[in-house]
Design an enzyme around this catalytic site. Structure first.
Site, PDB file in Angstrom:
ATOM      1  CG  HIS A  82      63.321  23.576  15.918  1.00 49.18           C
ATOM      2  ND1 HIS A  82      61.955  23.451  15.999  1.00 49.18           N
ATOM      3  CD2 HIS A  82      63.817  22.310  15.906  1.00 49.18           C
ATOM      4  CE1 HIS A  82      61.636  22.163  16.051  1.00 49.18           C
ATOM      5  NE2 HIS A  82      62.749  21.449  15.990  1.00 49.18           N
ATOM      6  CG  ASN A 114      58.445  23.907  17.173  1.00 45.04           C
ATOM      7  OD1 ASN A 114      59.127  24.233  16.211  1.00 45.04           O
ATOM      8  ND2 ASN A 114      58.940  23.243  18.199  1.00 45.04           N
ATOM      9  CG  ASN A 334      61.454  15.409  23.838  1.00 43.67           C
ATOM     10  OD1 ASN A 334      61.952  14.646  24.660  1.00 43.67           O
ATOM     11  ND2 ASN A 334      60.455  16.206  24.144  1.00 43.67           N
ATOM     12  CG  ASP A 361      65.406  18.080  16.339  1.00 41.43           C
ATOM     13  OD1 ASP A 361      64.758  19.128  16.129  1.00 41.43           O
ATOM     14  OD2 ASP A 361      65.098  17.249  17.215  1.00 41.43           O
TER      15      ASP A 361
END
Length: 477
Positions: A82, A114, A334, A361
């Site tokens: 991200h 996102n 998560n 992640d």
């Protein structure tokens, strides 16, 4: 050094298939050739390079890089990160994210959609890739969302995607709740040869877990326990409060384990019917990994449609930390950090070949956002060291296995020639010292995200330099 010749010598060349002293010759952004021989001097390196360079090229004074006995590997390929761009540049932006990638030894990054706004169109994704390419630090593949704006209904934009430009789509950060919509999206992706990367999480169960997390965070806020720095010293916290915090996190994590397991099974079955390549993101439980293993066995036996494929990633943090006890039960992410039996199951899945790749992640947040409950932490700049520490030093695997997981396999999944030390492959390289021990200090991160449960942890294995398309883009000071 643009378009000139680079010779890296006095090194150990390591990829998924080789590990040997040698030299590597780079020309015009590509690997020109390698020589598996011990070349400790520039003279010996130039002599060995004669096998792949002309006399005129050697006399043209190529750039010589002495690796001082360190290891050269293909730079790493991250299937899951991200960068928070666009819209959340207080957490990360293209400059900070790409610098962090270079410092972590990554030459290719798959970026999740996102963001604010959600990356839902091919045009948005390609614009981001173009902006990133201008930095000349790493290659990015910006994913687009499975459904428009994460609204869970419209999958039509997938029809506009070319797998060479957008090889992966994802609803990461959530799952597509409606199974019928997911089936439609997977069918569209399957027809175009695009991989569907799934954040497997049943939304009803994840909603049930939220109140427990919020109660735990409420206690942490009241007693000034920093959610983004789990190792910070905090005094005068009653034991009953610690019991409440950890008990609420444990209750949430139990629900989130069930949420992952149910959704993993569901998504695999939908992908079978759709005939697409499903990629299971950040798999963290034994139950979910067993579901992936069964799917792979069915593929091997020819029991599924030929168009169906299933790959899986694990993260460095799920390989290295156990989340059932203090302090790591408070490392908000998560999927959550799991039990020791789950962690062992992931490692055994690496041993038996079920796991395809490591995905960081990387999820940078401000410390204020962490305190408010934002899950995830920065991971690009520690990924190699964690994998080397756990898989090589603790578990006795080879550095070639790490290269398979962090370079070769994910490169092939993206249809790229960048994961091996072979002639014609991209000259995306990382120089590492596998035996160097260092202590994680997030203040030194290039990433804006300074939250990591590894703060103060000693790791073994360090990235010393990174080359992108033959150009040095990072060197450890």
């Amino acid at each position: 050094m643009k378009n000139s010749i680079l010779i890296i010598y006095n090194t150990v060349l390591t990829d998924s298939h080789i590990s040997s002293p040698g030299i590597i010759v780079v020309k015009n952004k590509k690997i020109q050739g390698i020589s598996l021989c011990r070349c400790d001097t520039s003279h010996a390196a130039l002599k060995a390079a004669g096998a792949v360079l002309t006399e005129e090229e050697i006399n043209g004074k190529p750039v010589l890089y002495n690796a001082h006995g360190m290891t050269v590997m293909p730079s790493f390929v991250d299937m899951h990160a991200h960068f928070r761009y666009p819209g959340q540049t207080q957490k990360e932006d293209l400059d900070s994210g790409l610098k962090a990638a270079a410092a972590g030894g990554f030459g290719t990054m798959v970026l999740m959609p996102n963001t604010k706004p959600v990356v839902s169109t091919v045009k948005m994704a390609l614009d981001i890739n173009r902006e990133a390419s201008e930095r000349q630090l790493a290659r990015t593949f910006q994913t687009i969302s499975i459904t428009k704006d994460f609204e869970g209904t419209d999958t039509s934009e997938i029809d506009n995607a070319d797998r060479n430009e957008i090889p992966v789509i994802s609803e990461d950060g959530r799952d597509v709740t409606n199974a019928s919509v997911m089936l439609e999206g997977m069918k569209r992706a399957g027809k175009r040869g695009i991989t569907v990367a799934c954040h497997c999480e049943d939304s009803s169960l994840s909603q049930s877990a939220k109140p427990y997390r919020q109660r735990a965070l409420g206690f942490m806020e009241k007693y000034k326990i920093p959610a983004g720095r789990i190792h910070a010293e905090v005094k005068n916290v009653p034991e009953s409060v610690n019991f409440e915090i950890d008990g609420n996190f444990a209750a949430a994590n139990s629900l989130l384990a069930l949420a992952e397991d149910i959704a993993t099974e569901r998504n695999i079955e939908i992908a079978k019917l759709a005939g697409c390549h499903i990629h299971i993101c950040h798999c963290s439980t034994k139950v979910s990994m067993d579901a992936v293993r069964r799917a792979k066995q069915q593929i091997k036996k020819g029991e599924t449609a030929s168009a169906f494929d299933c790959t899986v990633e694990v993260t460095p943090h799920h390989l290295s930390m156990v989340g059932t006890d203090y302090p790591y039960i408070r490392a908000l992410v998560n999927p959550p950090l799991r039990s020791e039996s789950d962690r062992r199951a992931l490692i055994e899945a690496i041993r038996d070949g079920t796991v395809d790749c490591i995905g960081t992640d990387h999820a940078p947040h401000t410390l204020e956002d962490k305190a408010a409950g934002s899950p995830g932490f920065s991971g690009i700049e520690t990924a190699f060291a964690v994998c080397n520490t756990v898989l090589v030093k603790a578990e006795g695997m080879t550095l070639s296995k790490v290269s398979e997981l962090m370079s070769d396999n994910p490169s092939r999944m993206l249809h790229q020639d960048s994961g091996r030390l072979l002639p014609g492959y991209d000259a995306n390289l990382v120089v590492v010292s596998p035996d160097e021990t260092w202590t994680v200090d997030p203040a030194e991160f290039f990433s804006k995200g300074k939250s990591t449960p590894l703060e103060g942890t000693k790791l073994t294995g360090r990235v010393n330099a990174t080359f992108f398309e033959g150009e040095k883009v990072f060197e450890l000071k």
